[in-house]
Design an enzyme around this catalytic site. Structure first.
Site, PDB file in Angstrom:
ATOM      1  N   CYS A 135       0.334  -1.139  -0.298  1.00 35.41           N
ATOM      2  CA  CYS A 135       0.522   0.529   0.005  1.00 35.41           C
ATOM      3  C   CYS A 135       0.729   1.080  -0.059  1.00 35.41           C
ATOM      4  CB  CYS A 135      -0.655  -0.107   0.924  1.00 35.41           C
ATOM      5  SG  CYS A 135      -0.102   0.366   2.586  1.00 35.41           S
TER       6      CYS A 135
ATOM      7  N   HIS B 193       5.868   6.364  -1.906  1.00 30.11           N
ATOM      8  CA  HIS B 193       7.239   6.844  -2.363  1.00 30.11           C
ATOM      9  C   HIS B 193       6.810   8.324  -2.884  1.00 30.11           C
ATOM     10  CE1 HIS B 193       7.890   2.733  -4.368  1.00 30.11           C
ATOM     11  NE2 HIS B 193       8.475   3.082  -2.579  1.00 30.11           N
TER      12      HIS B 193
ATOM     13  N   ALA C 293       2.570   1.466   3.332  1.00 28.92           N
ATOM     14  CA  ALA C 293       4.007   1.155   3.525  1.00 28.92           C
ATOM     15  C   ALA C 293       5.381   1.564   2.156  1.00 28.92           C
ATOM     16  CB  ALA C 293       3.217  -0.059   2.362  1.00 28.92           C
TER      17      ALA C 293
HETATM   18 FE1  CFM Z   1      13.178   0.532  -4.995  1.00 29.84          FE
HETATM   19 FE2  CFM Z   1      11.330   0.224  -3.224  1.00 29.84          FE
HETATM   20 FE3  CFM Z   1      13.651  -0.611  -2.568  1.00 29.84          FE
HETATM   21 FE4  CFM Z   1      12.457  -1.686  -5.393  1.00 29.84          FE
HETATM   22 FE5  CFM Z   1      12.324  -3.804  -4.061  1.00 29.84          FE
HETATM   23 FE6  CFM Z   1      10.224  -2.037  -2.478  1.00 29.84          FE
HETATM   24 FE7  CFM Z   1      13.081  -3.087  -1.979  1.00 29.84          FE
HETATM   25 MO1  CFM Z   1      10.812  -4.405  -1.317  1.00 29.84          MO
HETATM   26  S1  CFM Z   1      11.375  -0.003  -6.205  1.00 29.84           S
HETATM   27  S2  CFM Z   1      14.101  -0.931  -4.938  1.00 29.84           S
HETATM   28  S3  CFM Z   1      11.852  -3.592  -5.986  1.00 29.84           S
HETATM   29  S4  CFM Z   1      12.924   1.046  -2.958  1.00 29.84           S
HETATM   30  S5  CFM Z   1       9.256  -3.652  -3.532  1.00 29.84           S
HETATM   31  S6  CFM Z   1       9.092   0.000  -2.566  1.00 29.84           S
HETATM   32  S7  CFM Z   1      11.296  -2.754  -0.690  1.00 29.84           S
HETATM   33  S8  CFM Z   1      12.838  -4.616  -2.871  1.00 29.84           S
HETATM   34  S9  CFM Z   1      14.813  -1.828  -1.423  1.00 29.84           S
END
Ligand code: CFM
Length: 546
Positions: A66, A199, A69
């Site tokens: 979500c 984000h 998150a």
């Molecule tokens: Fe970027 Fe992410 Fe991340 Fe990502 Fe991810 Fe994530 Fe992550 Mo889980 S896009 S690289 S592939 S910040 S889903 S929201 S938490 S691994 S560090």
């Protein structure tokens, strides 16, 4: 150096697989999903269009998370000296409490609130009578206990539904304290179609409330910010080790192993190196417009990508001293990497992988698998946008829908006194003519082979079907997929939390990754597992529309 081989012959037609994935859906759902399943043409900038960043069809078991998150867990979670206070039910608070395995190093004296779970613990009566008083009391309590330099408040779904004015509460508390920056994020879980909206909301508020607050010039010669690195499993520590060895000063990381002051000083750096494009490109753009700091795309997943990214940073500064030092570091680090690679290649070469993660990692990890001679036959993002698939050149052509318009776009202008273009237009032009790309991300599609399947917002049903048909040697995703995939007999590696492994970034991380993947793809243990009904089917059924 061993090259990735193409020994594994493609035995399936991607069009057949796509048809098979869509077969069970009602026609309307099938039409929608068809636009999110792309057979890659690998034509670089001319890839077919994919539908992304749209709502998941109700009833489909999505892999997504979500908006809350994305904001609290992803962007702000890794910052250790901000008290991150969740305004909402305890379940939401617990969920974002270090479950991402983002690490930090406060040193012996440093403030670190990351091990705590701060929550207003909303109850039914707060939903009925309003939660503002409770929030105010919680902010006061956190302040009295810890005297932090900053308190951030995060809205969960009920806060938006009942209309608590968290921005007024935080502004009043900031004024009351005088020595503590208090602000809020309207990142209710339902705010967007996925984490991605969170984000963007986090980027906006960090830029509005923290960036630029400290003008003090930090020591160091080649100063950069590393954007979109979150120190999962210690990745950031390995990247910092390499930067230090090269003589590169990291002013701020957004946001792995970071502090409030790093964000506040980030406008004093001379280059923004963007690792995860999806989660933080907004801050990169805003730092450029307001302060004149250019940004480039980097990737520290994979030893070859790490070397390439270091050279790209050195080339930007253009000084011989740095260029030589970077080459020296690469020459020192690569022999161990090469030895580890040569060892595993005898077993991993020609094997196949599938990568389905939130966004960037499904692209970044393909290079690391290539180093082991492994091909990615299907990949996709949970919540990325079209530019992450097709490249940033498609941005002007992305149609905004109501869900995207719902997220604030900050109007940013050049700072009257502090805007300072780090490179003159002539310098930028010269670098550009020599093939140096600023502000560009080419996306995932151009790096994947022709005939591979790129799937947006993959769901549980499609994941299992895909594995059943294409039988990859390894499937990479998250905890929600882990056990269902293992039950199909295929090894599964979590690329969000890294299971309990890592780091996988940089040179030492690559060596770790080779060893773990070698063991996983070499193990047959999952294929021996059979549930009773797999040995002997007892019941079968069909859907009403079949
Ligand atoms: Fe970027 Fe992410 Fe991340 Fe990502 Fe991810 Fe994530 Fe992550 Mo889980 S896009 S690289 S592939 S910040 S889903 S929201 S938490 S691994 S560090």
């Amino acid at each position: 150096m061993a090259t990735a081989s193409n020994t594994k012959i493609v035995q399936w037609d991607p069009a057949d697989i796509k048809a098979e994935l869509l077969k069970k859906y009602p026609p309307k759902v099938a039409r929608k999903r068809a636009k999110q399943i792309m057979i890659n043409e690998a034509l670089e900038n001319d890839t077919p269009e994919i539908t992304a960043n749209v709502r998941t069809t109700p009833g489909i078991i999505t892999m997504r998370g979500c908006t809350y998150a994305g904001c609290k867990g992803v962007i702000m979670g890794p910052t250790r000296d901000i008290v991150n206070l969740v305004h909402g039910p305890i379940g939401c608070s617990f969920y974002a409490w270090l479950t991402r395995r983002n690490q930090t190093d406060p040193g012996p004296e440093g403030e670190n609130y990351m091990p705590y779970c701060f929550s207003t613990d909303m109850q039914e009566q707060d939903i009925i009578f309003g939660g503002e008083k409770k929030l105010e009391a919680a902010i006061q309590e956190a302040y009295d206990l810890f005297h932090p330099k900053s308190i951030a408040v995060f809205a969960t779904c009920p806060v938006g539904l009942i209309g608590d004015d968290i921005h007024t509460v935080t502004a009043n508390m900031k004024k009351k304290f005088g020595d503590c920056n208090v602000y809020a994020f309207s990142c209710e879980g339902y705010k967007g179609v996925s984490q991605s909206a969170g984000h963007h909301i986090a980027n906006n508020q960090v830029f509005r409330h923290i960036v630029g607050k400290n003008d003090e010039v930090k020591p160091g010669k080649y100063k950069i910010n590393l954007l979109g690195e979150y120190n999962i499993g210690g990745d950031g520590f390995e990247i910092d080790r390499i930067f230090t060895k090269c003589g590169i000063t990291c002013i701020s990381t957004f946001s792995g192993n970071s502090t409030y002051d790093q964000f506040a000083s980030s406008h004093t750096a001379d280059l923004n190196a963007v690792m995860c494009h999806r989660s933080i490109n907004y801050v990169a753009d805003m730092l450029e417009v307001k302060y004149g700091i250019p940004w480039i795309k980097v990737n520290f997943i994979g030893a070859d990508s790490t070397a390439k990214s270091l050279r790209k940073i050195a080339r930007y500064f253009g000084e011989k001293e740095l260029i030589d030092q970077v080459e020296k570091v690469i020459a020192e680090e690569m022999p161990d990497v090469q030895a580890a690679r040569d060892d595993v290649l005898t077993r991993t070469d020609g094997k196949t992988a599938m990568l389905f993660v939130g966004a960037s990692r499904a692209h970044h990890y393909q290079g690391l698998f290539n180093e082991m001679g492994m091909k990615t036959i299907s990949a996709g993002y949970e919540f990325a946008h079209r530019d992450d698939y097709e490249g940033r050149q498609v941005i002007p052509r992305i149609k905004l829908d109501a869900d995207s318009r719902n997220i604030e776009e900050l109007e940013v202008e050049a700072d009257e006194t502090r805007f300072n273009p780090r490179k003159s237009p002539e310098e930028v032009k010269a670098l550009g003519e020599a093939g140096y790309k600023f502000k560009h991300y080419e996306g995932l599609a151009s790096d994947m082979d022709k005939g591979t399947l790129i799937i947006d917002d993959l769901n549980q049903y499609e994941a299992e079907k895909l594995v059943e048909i294409m039988k990859p040697d390894i499937f990479c995703a998250g905890i929600k997929e882990k056990y269902s995939i293992q039950k199909t007999g295929v090894p599964m590696k979590q690329l969000h939390s890294y299971d309990s492994g890592g780091p996988y970034a940089g040179f030492k991380g690559a060596i770790n990754f080779y060893a773990e993947i070698d063991r996983l793809v070499g193990s047959r243990v999952w294929s021996y597992m059979k549930a009773p009904w797999q040995k002997e089917p007892q019941l079968s059924a069909t859907y009403g529309w079949e």
